[in-house]
Write an enzyme that holds these catalytic residues in place. Structure first.
Site, PDB file in Angstrom:
ATOM      1  N   ASN A  24       1.039  -1.084  -0.088  1.00 40.50           N
ATOM      2  CA  ASN A  24       0.582  -0.176  -0.139  1.00 40.50           C
ATOM      3  C   ASN A  24       1.250   1.315  -0.022  1.00 40.50           C
ATOM      4  OD1 ASN A  24      -1.943   1.990   0.489  1.00 40.50           O
ATOM      5  ND2 ASN A  24      -2.698   1.653   2.443  1.00 40.50           N
ATOM      6  N   TRP A  25       1.052   2.022  -0.658  1.00 38.47           N
ATOM      7  CA  TRP A  25       1.516   2.994  -1.643  1.00 38.47           C
ATOM      8  C   TRP A  25       1.516   3.610  -0.657  1.00 38.47           C
ATOM      9  CZ3 TRP A  25       3.457   2.575  -6.374  1.00 38.47           C
ATOM     10  CH2 TRP A  25       4.588   1.202  -7.082  1.00 38.47           C
ATOM     11  N   LYS A  26       0.359   4.537  -0.694  1.00 34.83           N
ATOM     12  CA  LYS A  26      -0.717   5.662   0.657  1.00 34.83           C
ATOM     13  C   LYS A  26      -0.412   6.307  -1.074  1.00 34.83           C
ATOM     14  CE  LYS A  26       0.040   2.776   4.968  1.00 34.83           C
ATOM     15  NZ  LYS A  26      -0.220   3.486   6.137  1.00 34.83           N
ATOM     16  N   HIS A 110      -9.858   1.179   4.993  1.00 38.11           N
ATOM     17  CA  HIS A 110      -8.486   1.253   5.463  1.00 38.11           C
ATOM     18  C   HIS A 110      -7.926   2.558   6.614  1.00 38.11           C
ATOM     19  CE1 HIS A 110      -4.457   2.429   6.909  1.00 38.11           C
ATOM     20  NE2 HIS A 110      -3.782   1.159   5.813  1.00 38.11           N
ATOM     21  N   GLU A 180      -5.629  -5.325  10.267  1.00 40.93           N
ATOM     22  CA  GLU A 180      -4.519  -4.525  10.722  1.00 40.93           C
ATOM     23  C   GLU A 180      -4.716  -3.552  11.947  1.00 40.93           C
ATOM     24  OE1 GLU A 180      -2.184  -2.413   7.093  1.00 40.93           O
ATOM     25  OE2 GLU A 180      -4.179  -1.723   7.614  1.00 40.93           O
ATOM     26  N   GLY A 186       2.142   2.071  10.874  1.00 39.08           N
ATOM     27  CA  GLY A 186       3.087   3.265  10.786  1.00 39.08           C
ATOM     28  C   GLY A 186       3.784   2.858  12.614  1.00 39.08           C
TER      29      GLY A 186
END
Ligand code: PGA
Length: 265
Positions: A24-26, A110, A180, A186
Site C-alpha cells: 500500500n503505497w498510500k 483502511h 490491521e 506506522g
C-alpha cells in the site's frame, strides 16, 4: 480464551492457497518516474516466486503508467474507489473505471480512511461494487485499542459482518480480509505472531458464520509494521495467508526481501 478450542484444520487447507503480499503505497512516491522504478525493481526481484502473489497499490495518478506491469503473479490495486459507476461525484474515481487500467484489487476500509469518516456501511457498498465488477476486495479491519474484556473482538467481528453484508457466497474468491490493528500501523513493532494467530482464528470463525465452510478459501492477511525481519515469523506462526505492507513496500529491496522470506512457506 474460548476460540483457542477451535480446530486448526483451516491452516491445512490454507497451505494450498497462494500467499498474497500487498504493498500500500498510500500517497507516495513523489513522481511517476519513482513509481515506475519501484514497480520495475519489484517485478525483476519477484519474477521467480511461485507461491506468492504480489499486489502494488499506487495512488490513482500513477496507475495508467503502470498498465504494462501486471503478470500472472504481479497485480495492480487501488487504495479506494466510489461505489457508483459514474455521475456527479467531483474528485472521485469509480470501480468500473479501474479494470481498463488492469486494476484487479482494491483496498477498502483502511483505518486511515475510516478515520476520515468512512463508515462500515459505505465500505460495504464499495465492497459489493468491487466484487460485482469482478475485482478482488481487500477488506481492512482492526481495533484501535485493546481492552481486557474482549470488546475489541466484537468490534472486529462487527466490521467483518457488516462489511460483508449482502455479499453473495459466489463472491468469496474475490474477498480478502486484512487484519490491521490500528495501533500497529506506522508503529515500530508489529503485533506478536501469537496474538496474530489468535486473531486469525477469530476472523476465520467469523467468516464461517457469514459464508459457511466456503469461507475457508478467503485469505486473511496481517498488516502493521511488517518488515524483512518479522515477515516470515508473522506468516508462519501467525497462520495468515499474506501481508499488507505500508512503508516497506516503497523500498523495493526490503519489499523483495519480505516476499522472498514468505514465498517458500
Ligand atoms: P505500515 O502500514 O506497514 O507502514 O505499518 C501498514 C498499512 O497502513 O497498511
Amino acid at each position: 480464551m474460548w476460540f483457542w478450542a477451535l480446530p486448526l484444520c483451516y491452516n491445512g487447507f490454507m497451505k494450498k492457497v497462494k500467499k498474497l503480499i500487498i504493498g500500500n503505497w498510500k500517497m507516495n512516491p513523489a513522481s511517476t518516474l519513482e513509481a515506475k522504478k519501484i514497480a520495475t525493481d519489484v517485478k525483476r526481484g519477484t519474477h521467480t516466486m511461485r507461491k506468492t502473489q504480489v499486489v502494488l497499490c499506487p495512488p490513482y495518478i500513477y496507475i495508467p503508467s503502470l498498465i504494462n506491469f501486471p503478470t500472472t503473479s504481479l497485480f495492480l490495486g487501488a487504495q479506494n474507489a466510489h461505489h457508483e459507476a459514474g455521475g456527479s461525484f467531483t474528485g472521485e474515481v469509480s470501480f468500473s473505471q479501474l479494470p481498463q487500467f488492469k486494476v484487479s484489487h482494491v483496498i477498502l476500509g483502511h483505518s486511515e480512511r475510516r478515520a476520515k469518516g468512512e463508515t462500515t456501511e459505505m465500505i460495504n457498498k464499495k465492497l459489493r461494487s468491487v466484487v460485482v465488477d469482478g475485482m478482488t476486495a481487500v477488506l481492512c479491519v482492526g481495533e484501535s485499542v485493546r481492552d481486557n474484556h474482549g470488546d475489541y473482538l466484537s468490534f472486529v467481528r462487527e466490521q467483518i459482518v457488516l462489511g460483508l453484508r449482502d455479499v453473495s457466497r459466489k463472491s468469496v474468491d474475490h474477498i480478502v480480509v486484512a487484519y490491521e490493528p490500528v495501533w500497529a500501523i506506522g508503529a515500530r513493532d508489529a503485533m506478536s505472531p501469537q496474538d496474530i494467530h489468535e486473531m486469525s482464528i477469530f476472523i476465520r470463525k467469523t467468516l464461517r458464520e457469514v459464508f459457511g465452510p466456503i469461507a475457508d478459501g478467503i485469505r486473511i492477511l496481517y498488516g502493521g509494521a511488517v518488515n524483512e525481519s518479522n515477515a516470515k515469523e508473522i506468516v508462519q506462526d501467525g497462520f495468515v495467508q499474506g501481508l499488507l505492507i505500508g512503508r516497506e513496500s516503497l523500498k523495493p529491496k526490503n519489499f523483495i526481501e519480505i516476499i522472498k522470506a514468505v514465498d517458500p512457506l
